[in-house]
Design an enzyme around this catalytic site. Sequence first.
Site, PDB file in Angstrom:
ATOM      1  N   ARG A 270       0.845  -1.188   0.000  1.00 44.88           N
ATOM      2  CA  ARG A 270       0.000   0.000   0.000  1.00 44.88           C
ATOM      3  C   ARG A 270       0.882   1.239   0.000  1.00 44.88           C
ATOM      4  O   ARG A 270       2.048   1.200   0.395  1.00 44.88           O
ATOM      5  CB  ARG A 270      -0.920   0.005   1.220  1.00 44.88           C
ATOM      6  N   LYS A 295      -2.198  -2.725   7.770  1.00 42.10           N
ATOM      7  CA  LYS A 295      -3.607  -2.431   8.003  1.00 42.10           C
ATOM      8  C   LYS A 295      -4.240  -3.464   8.916  1.00 42.10           C
ATOM      9  O   LYS A 295      -5.100  -3.142   9.741  1.00 42.10           O
ATOM     10  CB  LYS A 295      -4.344  -2.379   6.660  1.00 42.10           C
ATOM     11  N   HIS A 365      -2.992   1.718  -5.892  1.00 39.69           N
ATOM     12  CA  HIS A 365      -3.678   0.439  -5.719  1.00 39.69           C
ATOM     13  C   HIS A 365      -3.811  -0.324  -7.035  1.00 39.69           C
ATOM     14  O   HIS A 365      -4.041  -1.545  -7.023  1.00 39.69           O
ATOM     15  CB  HIS A 365      -5.053   0.654  -5.089  1.00 39.69           C
ATOM     16  N   ARG A 368      -0.979  -2.606  -6.882  1.00 38.73           N
ATOM     17  CA  ARG A 368      -1.235  -3.649  -5.875  1.00 38.73           C
ATOM     18  C   ARG A 368      -2.135  -4.731  -6.462  1.00 38.73           C
ATOM     19  O   ARG A 368      -1.858  -5.937  -6.322  1.00 38.73           O
ATOM     20  CB  ARG A 368      -1.870  -3.016  -4.642  1.00 38.73           C
ATOM     21  N   HIS A 391      -3.318  -9.483   3.920  1.00 33.46           N
ATOM     22  CA  HIS A 391      -4.725  -9.598   4.299  1.00 33.46           C
ATOM     23  C   HIS A 391      -4.848 -10.443   5.562  1.00 33.46           C
ATOM     24  O   HIS A 391      -4.166 -11.452   5.705  1.00 33.46           O
ATOM     25  CB  HIS A 391      -5.542 -10.247   3.181  1.00 33.46           C
ATOM     26  N   TYR A 400     -10.302 -11.254  -5.617  1.00 29.15           N
ATOM     27  CA  TYR A 400      -9.313 -11.291  -6.687  1.00 29.15           C
ATOM     28  C   TYR A 400      -9.470 -12.536  -7.553  1.00 29.15           C
ATOM     29  O   TYR A 400      -8.840 -12.646  -8.605  1.00 29.15           O
ATOM     30  CB  TYR A 400      -7.901 -11.236  -6.108  1.00 29.15           C
TER      31      TYR A 400
END
Length: 420
Positions: A270, A295, A365, A368, A391, A400
């Site tokens: 990110r 995150k 992004h 990413r 994640h 995805y």
Amino acid sequence: MLENYYVRPASVDRIRASWIAPAIEQYVNWMAEHGYTPRSVLHRVPVLVEFGEFAKTHGANELAQLSDHVEPFVQAWIRRRGRGRCASRRSRLAHEIRNPVCQMLQLAIDGYVGPGRPHKPENPFERQAPEFLAYLVEEKGLRPRTIYQYRFHLRQFATYLDRNGIGLRAVSPTVISGFITEYGPRVAWTTLRNACGTLRVFLRYLYREGVVSRDLSSLVEFPQSYRYAGIPRSIAWDQVERILASVDRRSPCGKRDYAMLLLLATYGLRACEVSALSLDDVDWRNERFRIRDRKAGNTTTYPLSAVAGAAIVDYLKNGRPATTHREVFMRMTAPLAPIQSAAVVSRAAYFIRKAGVSVPRTGSHVLRHSCVQHLLNAHFSLKHIGDYIGHRNISSTQIYGKIAIEELRSVAQGDGEDVL
């Protein structure tokens, strides 16, 4: 310090003859400490000397009175030297004159803020719910970035209440519905969803603290959405390579941007993770680096690829300005400071447009998502991909699967027996 910039002693004497010379020298020292070029210093000092003469002519005799003469001085300068220029050029010229004056006054006058953007309160409901932000930190354990989003949505709600003359104690289901109805069409559904979540937490807190007599949080309905309805903003890997090739690596700025784009595309980082990367996070001996405070709250250690490592080394040796900051990526213009995540997003968007790549919404992004698509095409599992890009939950990675083009094509073209 003035002698470092002016060869002629007479020039230094003229500056020191000004009645605000101590403030000017203090500002020159500050510019030298923050990496301003000699050209910038030589351009700004005459403006400050003229400002001192202007203020003295109009009645100023002490530093505290200078703030009243900033805008009149800027307008007088524009009238005298901005004739025949377009409105945008006059506005730019006004900023070039106002900026050094305000910076000097911020150093010389305690408490001087200047004519910057109006200050937005941390908590727009400070009077009615002064401890709400502390509640988010201490009881809910939210991260600073999440609290920033809470403040943003609370300001939108406060603006709506003020515009309609409604007090916080008078909030009703009708008021809540009116706010959501008005706010929804102006933003994406994800923004509206987050605003509704903020509003539910806030209303529940107000009821607990006795500010309102009824718990209205359950009346805030989230916007209807369908899971996996969106499509990730990915591009083909040859387009990623075209973006990387569009960076001119001969300049210090290009060396920095190329290294940042490589980290975004190779590791799916990110923008905030790239901007926060520090020299202490890179283990050169073992050829790896770590991303802290992700995150999801975890830390990830990556192997440092030869290409990315070479790009970072090239930037550190030949592009990074001399500074005591430990962050890897720095601003290229004064005042020297670590680059922010918004700048990383902006640079990625710039090179995407420069390479002629068309995407619905440019930004970091895109790279990413393209990294994830590249891993999917290499037949990595969603669990491994989720761990790789940071994640916490596999459900965040499942979307995805929609960009596994080859696998979806084989399903569509088959006879369906394998699926059954």
